[in-house]
Design a protein around this motif. Structure first.
Motif, mmCIF file in Angstrom:
data_model
loop_
_atom_site.group_PDB
_atom_site.id
_atom_site.type_symbol
_atom_site.label_atom_id
_atom_site.label_comp_id
_atom_site.label_asym_id
_atom_site.label_seq_id
_atom_site.Cartn_x
_atom_site.Cartn_y
_atom_site.Cartn_z
ATOM 1 N N UNK A 7 0.852 -1.179 0.000
ATOM 2 C CA UNK A 7 0.000 0.000 0.000
ATOM 3 C C UNK A 7 0.892 1.233 0.000
ATOM 4 N N UNK A 8 0.784 2.051 -1.037
ATOM 5 C CA UNK A 8 1.580 3.270 -1.180
ATOM 6 C C UNK A 8 0.692 4.463 -0.854
ATOM 7 N N UNK A 9 1.092 5.245 0.140
ATOM 8 C CA UNK A 9 0.293 6.387 0.588
ATOM 9 C C UNK A 9 1.104 7.660 0.384
ATOM 10 N N UNK A 10 0.671 8.484 -0.577
ATOM 11 C CA UNK A 10 1.368 9.737 -0.868
ATOM 12 C C UNK A 10 0.406 10.661 -1.586
ATOM 13 N N UNK A 11 0.440 11.952 -1.257
ATOM 14 C CA UNK A 11 -0.480 12.886 -1.898
ATOM 15 C C UNK A 11 0.032 13.391 -3.243
ATOM 16 N N UNK A 54 3.943 8.328 3.290
ATOM 17 C CA UNK A 54 4.479 9.686 3.379
ATOM 18 C C UNK A 54 3.938 10.330 4.649
ATOM 19 N N UNK A 55 4.723 11.209 5.267
ATOM 20 C CA UNK A 55 4.258 11.873 6.486
ATOM 21 C C UNK A 55 3.459 13.135 6.196
ATOM 22 N N UNK A 56 3.756 13.798 5.075
ATOM 23 C CA UNK A 56 3.104 15.064 4.759
ATOM 24 C C UNK A 56 1.836 14.872 3.950
ATOM 25 N N UNK A 57 0.770 14.406 4.588
ATOM 26 C CA UNK A 57 -0.489 14.139 3.906
ATOM 27 C C UNK A 57 -1.447 15.312 4.089
ATOM 28 N N UNK A 79 8.237 4.385 6.277
ATOM 29 C CA UNK A 79 7.971 5.798 6.034
ATOM 30 C C UNK A 79 8.838 6.270 4.869
ATOM 31 N N UNK A 80 8.230 7.058 3.976
ATOM 32 C CA UNK A 80 8.938 7.656 2.845
ATOM 33 C C UNK A 80 8.638 9.141 2.906
ATOM 34 N N UNK A 81 9.603 9.946 3.365
ATOM 35 C CA UNK A 81 9.293 11.334 3.681
ATOM 36 C C UNK A 81 10.431 12.271 3.328
ATOM 37 N N UNK A 82 10.056 13.531 3.039
ATOM 38 C CA UNK A 82 11.054 14.572 2.802
ATOM 39 C C UNK A 82 11.595 15.138 4.106
ATOM 40 N N UNK A 83 10.951 14.806 5.221
ATOM 41 C CA UNK A 83 11.419 15.287 6.520
ATOM 42 C C UNK A 83 12.678 14.525 6.918
ATOM 43 N N UNK A 89 12.176 11.332 12.538
ATOM 44 C CA UNK A 89 12.411 9.890 12.422
ATOM 45 C C UNK A 89 12.051 9.181 13.725
ATOM 46 N N UNK A 90 12.480 9.746 14.855
ATOM 47 C CA UNK A 90 12.192 9.124 16.148
ATOM 48 C C UNK A 90 10.686 9.108 16.405
ATOM 49 N N UNK A 91 9.984 10.217 16.090
ATOM 50 C CA UNK A 91 8.533 10.259 16.281
ATOM 51 C C UNK A 91 7.845 9.159 15.479
ATOM 52 N N UNK A 92 8.265 8.988 14.221
ATOM 53 C CA UNK A 92 7.643 7.973 13.372
ATOM 54 C C UNK A 92 7.930 6.571 13.885
#
Length: 228
Positions: A7-11, A54-57, A79-83, A89-92
């Motif tokens: 499942x790929x989740x990205x806006x 992705x984290x930035x949804x 997680x796949x994120x620009x952050x 990273x620790x929060x995720x």
């Protein structure tokens, strides 16, 4: 669908499309979601083998999505994120993610991370070990199950992998780099924050007093130890 379901989740519609094409070309069966609510709905309906998030949804922060997913499933989450901050990273990871890949990224690296995540979640073929008992804990290495007293403790695949390595080497100190290599792979030898996060999560689930662990012990400057 013929291969493992991811499942790929990205806006980002363009990125979703490219990832879908690349994953399908490498034998995966991609399912695409554009926001957090759709991700949770599809995850519960489809039952993917692994989730790329992705984290930035647009509707929910990705960390909140991880927490919602962890209420009902232990499916590996990458997680796949620009952050790129260490705090993100620790929060995720603390919310229940199994791995963290920063954008921009290489497709081959992402595929390797997905294969590793699915491998950690796949039951072992061997029946080695029967049940290891440690106080109130009963750890079944073959079935990948843990009981604390009469209650089964639900572990994510990565939590289990870390515990399994320590239990198989019980009574021995496993160095941080060796533990990272065994659980996450050879490219993770310096990601010590992964160990701190997952050791804390395991202690919260397994130890009677997580602040004073008796089974999952840290040896400062040396590594981690499982005491039966």
């Amino acid at each position: 669908m013929t291969g493992p379901v991811v499942l790929v989740v990205d806006d980002d519609a363009a990125l979703r499309r490219v990832l879908g094409i690349q994953l399908r070309a490498h034998g995966w069966s991609p399912v695409l979601a554009r926001d957090g609510d759709e991700a949770v709905e599809l995850a519960n309906r489809v039952g993917p083998d692994v989730i790329v998030l992705d984290l930035g949804l647009p509707d929910l922060d990705g960390v909140d999505v991880i927490r919602r997913l962890r209420e009902t499933m232990i499916t590996p989450i990458v997680v796949l994120s620009a952050r790129q901050g260490g705090g993100d990273k620790v929060l995720a990871l603390d919310a229940g993610a199994d791995d963290y890949v920063t954008k921009p990224f290489g497709v081959e690296e992402l595929l390797a991370r997905l294969r590793a995540a699915v491998r950690r979640a796949t039951p072992a073929d061997d029946r080695e070990g029967a049940v290891v008992r440690a106080g109130a804990l009963a750890i079944d290495l073959a079935a990948k199950r843990v009981h604390r007293g009469a209650v089964e403790v639900k572990l994510t695949p990565t939590e289990w992998s870390m515990l399994e390595v320590l239990v198989r080497h019980r009574g021995e100190v496993v160095s941080g780099p060796d533990l990272l290599r065994e659980v996450w792979g050879p490219s993770y030898r310096t990601e010590s924050n992964y160990l701190r996060v997952y050791a804390a999560q395991l202690r919260r689930k397994l130890e009677e007093d997580p602040a004073h662990p008796v089974h999952l012990v840290t040896r400062p400057g040396r590594g981690y130890l499982f005491e039966a």
